[in-house]
Write a protein that holds these residues in place. Structure first.
Motif, PDB file in Angstrom:
ATOM      1  N   PHE A 183      -5.142  -1.402  -9.518  1.00 16.34           N
ATOM      2  CA  PHE A 183      -6.089  -2.481  -9.238  1.00 16.34           C
ATOM      3  C   PHE A 183      -7.022  -2.162  -8.069  1.00 16.34           C
ATOM      4  O   PHE A 183      -8.000  -2.873  -7.839  1.00 16.34           O
ATOM      5  N   GLY A 184      -6.733  -1.124  -7.301  1.00 15.58           N
ATOM      6  CA  GLY A 184      -7.557  -0.803  -6.142  1.00 15.58           C
ATOM      7  C   GLY A 184      -7.174  -1.560  -4.900  1.00 15.58           C
ATOM      8  O   GLY A 184      -7.941  -1.616  -3.932  1.00 15.58           O
ATOM      9  N   MET A 185      -5.961  -2.141  -4.872  1.00 14.40           N
ATOM     10  CA  MET A 185      -5.454  -2.804  -3.687  1.00 14.40           C
ATOM     11  C   MET A 185      -4.716  -1.773  -2.825  1.00 14.40           C
ATOM     12  O   MET A 185      -4.499  -0.633  -3.239  1.00 14.40           O
ATOM     13  N   ASP A 186      -4.330  -2.170  -1.630  1.00 14.45           N
ATOM     14  CA  ASP A 186      -3.624  -1.250  -0.737  1.00 14.45           C
ATOM     15  C   ASP A 186      -2.167  -1.143  -1.184  1.00 14.45           C
ATOM     16  O   ASP A 186      -1.324  -1.963  -0.838  1.00 14.45           O
ATOM     17  N   TRP A 187      -1.872  -0.117  -1.966  1.00 16.12           N
ATOM     18  CA  TRP A 187      -0.527   0.037  -2.507  1.00 16.12           C
ATOM     19  C   TRP A 187       0.509   0.351  -1.426  1.00 16.12           C
ATOM     20  O   TRP A 187       1.691   0.040  -1.575  1.00 16.12           O
ATOM     21  N   SER A 188       0.072   0.954  -0.319  1.00 17.62           N
ATOM     22  CA  SER A 188       1.025   1.310   0.736  1.00 17.62           C
ATOM     23  C   SER A 188       1.634   0.063   1.375  1.00 17.62           C
ATOM     24  O   SER A 188       2.793   0.071   1.799  1.00 17.62           O
ATOM     25  N   LEU A 189       0.844  -1.030   1.448  1.00 18.75           N
ATOM     26  CA  LEU A 189       1.387  -2.273   1.993  1.00 18.75           C
ATOM     27  C   LEU A 189       2.451  -2.844   1.056  1.00 18.75           C
ATOM     28  O   LEU A 189       3.500  -3.310   1.505  1.00 18.75           O
ATOM     29  N   ALA A 190       2.179  -2.790  -0.235  1.00 21.50           N
ATOM     30  CA  ALA A 190       3.172  -3.275  -1.193  1.00 21.50           C
ATOM     31  C   ALA A 190       4.439  -2.435  -1.131  1.00 21.50           C
ATOM     32  O   ALA A 190       5.554  -2.960  -1.269  1.00 21.50           O
ATOM     33  N   ALA A 191       4.278  -1.124  -0.904  1.00 21.83           N
ATOM     34  CA  ALA A 191       5.444  -0.242  -0.813  1.00 21.83           C
ATOM     35  C   ALA A 191       6.290  -0.567   0.405  1.00 21.83           C
ATOM     36  O   ALA A 191       7.515  -0.401   0.386  1.00 21.83           O
ATOM     37  N   ARG A 192       5.660  -1.049   1.464  1.00 17.75           N
ATOM     38  CA  ARG A 192       6.419  -1.373   2.683  1.00 17.75           C
ATOM     39  C   ARG A 192       7.386  -2.530   2.457  1.00 17.75           C
ATOM     40  O   ARG A 192       8.428  -2.624   3.104  1.00 17.75           O
ATOM     41  N   TYR A 193       7.046  -3.417   1.525  1.00 19.74           N
ATOM     42  CA  TYR A 193       7.999  -4.465   1.172  1.00 19.74           C
ATOM     43  C   TYR A 193       9.302  -3.841   0.668  1.00 19.74           C
ATOM     44  O   TYR A 193      10.397  -4.313   0.969  1.00 19.74           O
ATOM     45  N   GLY A 194       9.157  -2.786  -0.118  1.00 18.93           N
ATOM     46  CA  GLY A 194      10.346  -2.106  -0.634  1.00 18.93           C
ATOM     47  C   GLY A 194      11.167  -1.472   0.465  1.00 18.93           C
ATOM     48  O   GLY A 194      12.406  -1.511   0.443  1.00 18.93           O
ATOM     49  N   GLU A 195      10.488  -0.882   1.451  1.00 19.79           N
ATOM     50  CA  GLU A 195      11.205  -0.273   2.574  1.00 19.79           C
ATOM     51  C   GLU A 195      11.974  -1.330   3.355  1.00 19.79           C
ATOM     52  O   GLU A 195      13.134  -1.119   3.745  1.00 19.79           O
TER      53      GLU A 195
END
Length: 578
Positions: A183-195
């Motif tokens: 989608f072109g959103m900041d995927w790294s922020l979403a990944a931090r939820y997983g961390e």
């Protein structure tokens, strides 16, 4: 785009794809019995084979005896390859290797061992990530294989159960991060939820471990550890005080041995005194009982018998009496001398015991005030051990406090991440609007505007939520069409931005339970969107599901690809029944 699926087995029925809508249809023949089913003709197998050729792990489909020796091939567009096409070859027998033609990795022609176009599965996956999804830097949060799971949803992996996940086992946070990339959103922020979720899970497990009898001595609770530290601190304080007051006596062992000898002599004297006192008492009793001998009793005895003693006899008695008196005097003199000796010996013993007592007291004072060097060493060793135990307890206490504080820290990080993600969503309002408008357009095409469809990104405390809304969306058919609209949305957005390929593949499972009007509208929409965007949509369908759309005026003939599969002996994808 995908161009052709084939195999080196002459019985395999090659499938040729084209731009736009591609319908791989399974017919039911007139000769079919009730026991025959189109579930075994190869619709789902076609999707599985494409997955296998695009880097998936081996599956029972390609390793079973009938297919193990077969080499399957996928021809696809590859802009960087000469001629723009790439042929991918892979077999179940040698599934760890992939042969690509032409050699897209550009192996050195002068290398000693020529690899040609044969590469490892890992190299092939990396190439797919670069070319299909624009992933230049490997990152554990982004996965080409996971992304392809969205592009080729599989019935076998329960891929249609949730729109936001390509299969059931995939982590929600990982799936969301990869969708954000599309989608072109900041995927790294979403990944931090997983961390954060992983850390929280570890914290919970460690917290549970503190109640486990095996692990509590390793993990521990801060309250218990503070109590143990208090006890150890007191022991250390006592030992340090004892060591500070301790005096080492160089002749410690000799003094200890002398003290033992003195004590032994005192016991010997005491035992001898008991015997001497008993003997003295016997002598004094004997002295008191001894007296002068007499013969008056003899005269009385004789008188009673009527016998008169003469002077001669009486003179004899006097001599005997004098003898006896001399014996008694000698015996009393002897007893007096013995008593005197005993009294003197008792007095001497008492004096010696007094001197020995004073010496013993002096020796014991020396021993009590000081000690041997080895005793001091033992005390110092005990102190070192207690100090090491205190350090160990302190480290455990620090770890326990960190564990107990980690919940608050994680909550704080979640709150901060929620704010950061929401700011990113606000900053990327254009991308969100593009996705929402596409989803709204697609869903309204299927159902009209009465259901108020929309797509929205929402930052939450524990995850980034991609909300897909179709009112009254509780039925299987509507849920499946929500997946269709969602997949078409991100596929278009990613293709426009060059973040994803130009194909999308759905298995026939997607259309199970879907109303015939929505089947027709979904296919019509697929034709429109693929034409507008220059994309390709491949879907496998049973002929009776396709008939639903045809009854409402959808002309399927231009989109049906060869071969049409059926449930006859040789009508399936593989040209034979397993």
């Amino acid at each position: 785009m995908l161009r052709e699926l084939k195999a080196d087995d002459s019985r395999f029925r090659a499938v040729i794809f084209r731009p736009g809508l591609n319908l791989l249809v399974a017919d039911r023949t007139a000769a079919s019995t009730d026991d025959q089913s189109r579930n075994a003709v190869g619709k789902t197998s076609a999707v599985e084979l494409i997955h296998f050729l695009l880097g998936a792990e081996k599956t029972p489909l390609v390793t079973r005896r009938e297919n193990k020796e077969t080499t399957f091939e996928l021809v696809m567009d590859w802009p960087s390859a000469p001629g723009g096409r790439l042929s991918v070859h892979r077999s179940g027998k040698n599934h760890a290797k992939v042969h690509v033609d032409p050699d897209i990795l550009g192996h050195e022609p002068d290398a000693l061992i020529q690899r040609g176009g044969t590469i490892t599965v890992k190299e092939w996956r990396s190439a797919l990530e670069r070319e299909l999804f624009g992933i230049r830097e490997p990152d554990k949060a982004l996965s080409g294989r996971l992304l392809l799971g969205f592009y080729l949803r599989r019935t076998e992996k329960n891929g249609f159960a949730e729109a936001l996940k390509p299969n059931t086992p995939t982590s929600r946070h990982l799936a969301t991060a990869n969708l954000c990339h599309l989608f072109g959103m900041d995927w790294s922020l979403a990944a931090r939820y997983g961390e954060l979720a992983d850390r929280e899970q570890i914290r919970k497990k460690l917290g549970q471990a503190t109640d486990d009898p095996v692990w509590k001595d390793i993990v521990g609770k801060s309250g218990d550890l503070r109590g143990q530290l208090t006890v150890v601190d007191r022991r250390i304080s006592d030992l340090r005080e004892q060591i500070a007051d301790f005096q080492v006596v160089p002749e410690y062992e000799e003094i200890r041995r002398e003290a033992e000898r003195v004590n032994s002599r005192i016991r010997e004297l005491s035992e001898a005194d008991v015997v001497d006192r008993r003997n003295l008492a016997d002598i004094e009793r004997s002295i008191g009982e001894s007296g002068e001998p007499g013969h008056d009793y003899l005269e009385r005895a004789y008188e009673e018998l009527g016998v008169l003693l003469g002077d001669q006899v009486r003179a004899r008695f006097d001599q005997v009496e004098e003898f006896h008196r001399a014996v008694v005097r000698n015996r009393r003199q002897y007893l007096d001398e013995e008593a005197a000796v005993l009294r003197e010996r008792l007095a001497a013993s008492e004096r010696e015991r007094g001197e020995l007592g004073e010496r013993q007291a002096a020796l014991l004072r020396t021993l009590n005030e000081g000690g041997a060097l080895d005793t001091l060493t033992v005390m110092q060793g005990a102190l070192a051990k207690e100090e090491a135990q205190r350090e160990y307890l302190r480290r455990r206490l620090d770890a326990a406090r960190t564990l107990e504080q980690s919940r608050r820290q994680i909550d704080q990080e979640k709150a901060a991440l929620e704010e950061e993600v929401q700011r990113d969503i606000d900053d990327r309002r254009e991308q969100e609007q593009q996705a929402s408008l596409l989803f709204n357009r697609f869903a309204e095409y299927l159902y009209g505007d009465a259901r108020a469809p929309y797509l929205a990104f929402q930052a939450k405390r524990s995850h980034l939520d991609i909300e897909l809304k179709l009112e009254a969306d509780d039925s299987t058919g509507i849920s499946n069409m929500k997946v269709f609209c969602f997949d078409l949305t991100w596929a278009v957005v990613a293709h426009r931005a060059g973040r994803g390929p130009d194909f999308l593949v759905h298995d026939s499972k997607l259309y199970d339970g879907v109303d015939e009007r929505q089947v027709a509208r979904a296919l019509e929409l697929a034709v429109q969107v693929t034409r507008e965007e220059g994309m390709q949509y491949i879907v496998t369908m049973n002929s009776d599901d396709l008939a639903k759309a045809e009854r409402l005026g959808f002309d399927a003939d231009p989109y049906v690809v060869e071969p049409r599969l059926n449930d006859s002996e040789h009508g399936g994808l593989f040209g034979f029944r397993f």
